[in-house]
Scaffold this active site. Structure first.
Site, PDB file in Angstrom:
ATOM      1  CE  LYS A   9     -59.984   0.504 -22.624  1.00  0.00           C
ATOM      2  NZ  LYS A   9     -60.235   1.954 -22.390  1.00  0.00           N
ATOM      3  CE1 TYR A  49     -63.633   2.106 -26.701  1.00  0.00           C
ATOM      4  CE2 TYR A  49     -61.679   1.512 -27.955  1.00  0.00           C
ATOM      5  CZ  TYR A  49     -62.381   1.544 -26.765  1.00  0.00           C
ATOM      6  OH  TYR A  49     -61.818   1.014 -25.619  1.00  0.00           O
ATOM      7  CG  PHE A  57     -61.780  10.664 -26.437  1.00  0.00           C
ATOM      8  CD1 PHE A  57     -62.132   9.322 -26.598  1.00  0.00           C
ATOM      9  CD2 PHE A  57     -62.774  11.560 -26.077  1.00  0.00           C
ATOM     10  CE1 PHE A  57     -63.433   8.885 -26.413  1.00  0.00           C
ATOM     11  CE2 PHE A  57     -64.096  11.137 -25.889  1.00  0.00           C
ATOM     12  CZ  PHE A  57     -64.422   9.791 -26.059  1.00  0.00           C
ATOM     13  NE  ARG A  85     -69.364   0.521 -17.601  1.00  0.00           N
ATOM     14  CZ  ARG A  85     -68.719   1.317 -18.459  1.00  0.00           C
ATOM     15  NH1 ARG A  85     -67.980   0.786 -19.429  1.00  0.00           N
ATOM     16  NH2 ARG A  85     -68.769   2.616 -18.343  1.00  0.00           N
ATOM     17  CB  THR A  91     -64.495   6.613 -18.047  1.00  0.00           C
ATOM     18  OG1 THR A  91     -65.756   5.985 -18.277  1.00  0.00           O
ATOM     19  CG2 THR A  91     -63.689   6.621 -19.329  1.00  0.00           C
ATOM     20  NE  ARG A 102     -61.852   1.725 -16.922  1.00  0.00           N
ATOM     21  CZ  ARG A 102     -62.909   1.987 -17.665  1.00  0.00           C
ATOM     22  NH1 ARG A 102     -63.958   2.606 -17.141  1.00  0.00           N
ATOM     23  NH2 ARG A 102     -62.935   1.632 -18.939  1.00  0.00           N
ATOM     24  CG  ASN A 112     -59.603   3.506 -19.113  1.00  0.00           C
ATOM     25  OD1 ASN A 112     -59.214   2.769 -20.022  1.00  0.00           O
ATOM     26  ND2 ASN A 112     -60.740   4.161 -19.178  1.00  0.00           N
ATOM     27  CG  HIS A 115     -64.094  -2.127 -23.425  1.00  0.00           C
ATOM     28  ND1 HIS A 115     -64.731  -0.931 -23.670  1.00  0.00           N
ATOM     29  CD2 HIS A 115     -64.966  -3.100 -23.804  1.00  0.00           C
ATOM     30  CE1 HIS A 115     -65.926  -1.187 -24.192  1.00  0.00           C
ATOM     31  NE2 HIS A 115     -66.100  -2.492 -24.276  1.00  0.00           N
ATOM     32  CD  GLU A 126     -68.668  -3.324 -26.328  1.00  0.00           C
ATOM     33  OE1 GLU A 126     -68.385  -3.910 -25.263  1.00  0.00           O
ATOM     34  OE2 GLU A 126     -68.835  -2.089 -26.405  1.00  0.00           O
TER      35      GLU A 126
HETATM   36  N1  UDP Z   1     -61.522   8.200 -23.277  1.00  0.00           N
HETATM   37  C1  UDP Z   1     -60.517   9.155 -23.301  1.00  0.00           C
HETATM   38  N2  UDP Z   1     -60.841  10.456 -23.036  1.00  0.00           N
HETATM   39  C2  UDP Z   1     -62.115  10.851 -22.782  1.00  0.00           C
HETATM   40  C3  UDP Z   1     -63.140   9.870 -22.754  1.00  0.00           C
HETATM   41  C4  UDP Z   1     -62.815   8.555 -23.008  1.00  0.00           C
HETATM   42  O1  UDP Z   1     -59.344   8.832 -23.530  1.00  0.00           O
HETATM   43  O2  UDP Z   1     -62.357  12.047 -22.545  1.00  0.00           O
HETATM   44  C5  UDP Z   1     -61.188   6.794 -23.565  1.00  0.00           C
HETATM   45  C6  UDP Z   1     -61.108   5.961 -22.292  1.00  0.00           C
HETATM   46  O3  UDP Z   1     -59.987   5.087 -22.397  1.00  0.00           O
HETATM   47  C7  UDP Z   1     -62.408   5.183 -22.306  1.00  0.00           C
HETATM   48  C8  UDP Z   1     -62.679   5.017 -23.792  1.00  0.00           C
HETATM   49  O4  UDP Z   1     -62.190   6.226 -24.376  1.00  0.00           O
HETATM   50  O5  UDP Z   1     -62.278   3.952 -21.630  1.00  0.00           O
HETATM   51  C9  UDP Z   1     -64.128   4.841 -24.159  1.00  0.00           C
HETATM   52  O6  UDP Z   1     -64.889   5.857 -23.564  1.00  0.00           O
HETATM   53  P1  UDP Z   1     -66.280   5.540 -22.822  1.00  0.00           P
HETATM   54  O7  UDP Z   1     -66.939   6.873 -22.536  1.00  0.00           O
HETATM   55  O8  UDP Z   1     -67.040   4.559 -23.635  1.00  0.00           O
HETATM   56  O9  UDP Z   1     -65.822   4.938 -21.420  1.00  0.00           O
HETATM   57  P2  UDP Z   1     -65.831   3.463 -20.802  1.00  0.00           P
HETATM   58  O10 UDP Z   1     -67.114   2.802 -21.254  1.00  0.00           O
HETATM   59  O11 UDP Z   1     -64.608   2.758 -21.308  1.00  0.00           O
HETATM   60  O12 UDP Z   1     -65.778   3.662 -19.313  1.00  0.00           O
END
Ligand code: UDP
Length: 149
Positions: A9, A49, A57, A85, A91, A102, A112, A115, A126
């Site tokens: 990111k 997204y 968010f 993952r 996350t 992370r 974080n 992605h 994606e």
């Molecule tokens: N995110 C955030 N606040 C939240 C949840 C998610 O800022 O409460 C952001 C975070 O950067 C995350 C992205 O939104 O990586 C996408 O969320 P997702 O739940 O898909 O998490 P990921 O798959 O990236 O772990």
């Protein structure tokens, strides 16, 4: 063999962590079959997204992901989606297991650093969203016999 979409990111790129993050996947044995740097357009970010539209968010997330260049890659390997993952960690970096990307490089949820696709369906979606078919390079590595039994 499975493919997954990974993206350093804008925070990771600004903090000069792209090489280190790419390196973790290389060293683990995954094969990089696509790699590029670009700035995500708002339209693409909103598509990417899409599942988060309406959440508090969402707007900050789209602002952030379009704020600077990202380094995107497609990696290939056994269980690539779940393995990546696991390497990324939770996350919320404060909840990510020690040693994960992370955990090693992040503190805040909205910063974080990486992605990664979370399922076969999102990986396919994606990869298609960010890479053209001709940007994915099919090649053999002699090394594979030292990675896979
Ligand atoms: N995110 C955030 N606040 C939240 C949840 C998610 O800022 O409460 C952001 C975070 O950067 C995350 C992205 O939104 O990586 C996408 O969320 P997702 O739940 O898909 O998490 P990921 O798959 O990236 O772990």
């Amino acid at each position: 063999m499975e493919r997954t979409y990974l993206m350093v990111k804008p925070d990771g790129v600004q903090r000069n962590l792209a090489g280190e993050i790419i390196s973790r996947f290389e060293k683990r044995g995954f094969k990089i079959i696509g790699l590029k740097m670009f700035k995500i357009t708002r339209d693409l970010a909103e598509k990417h997204y899409g599942e988060h539209v309406g959440k508090p968010f969402f707007e900050p997330l789209v602002d952030f992901i379009t704020s600077g260049p990202v380094v995107a890659m497609v990696i290939e390997g056994k269980n690539a989606i779940s393995a990546a993952r696991e390497m990324m960690g939770a996350t919320d970096p404060l909840k990510a297991a020690p040693g994960t990307i992370r955990n090693s490089f992040g503190i805040d949820m909205g910063r974080n650093v990486i992605h990664g696709s979370d399922s076969p369906a999102s990986a396919a979606r994606e990869i298609g969203l960010f890479f053209k078919e001709e940007e994915l390079v099919v090649y053999n590595r002699d090394l594979d016999r030292w990675i896979y039994e």
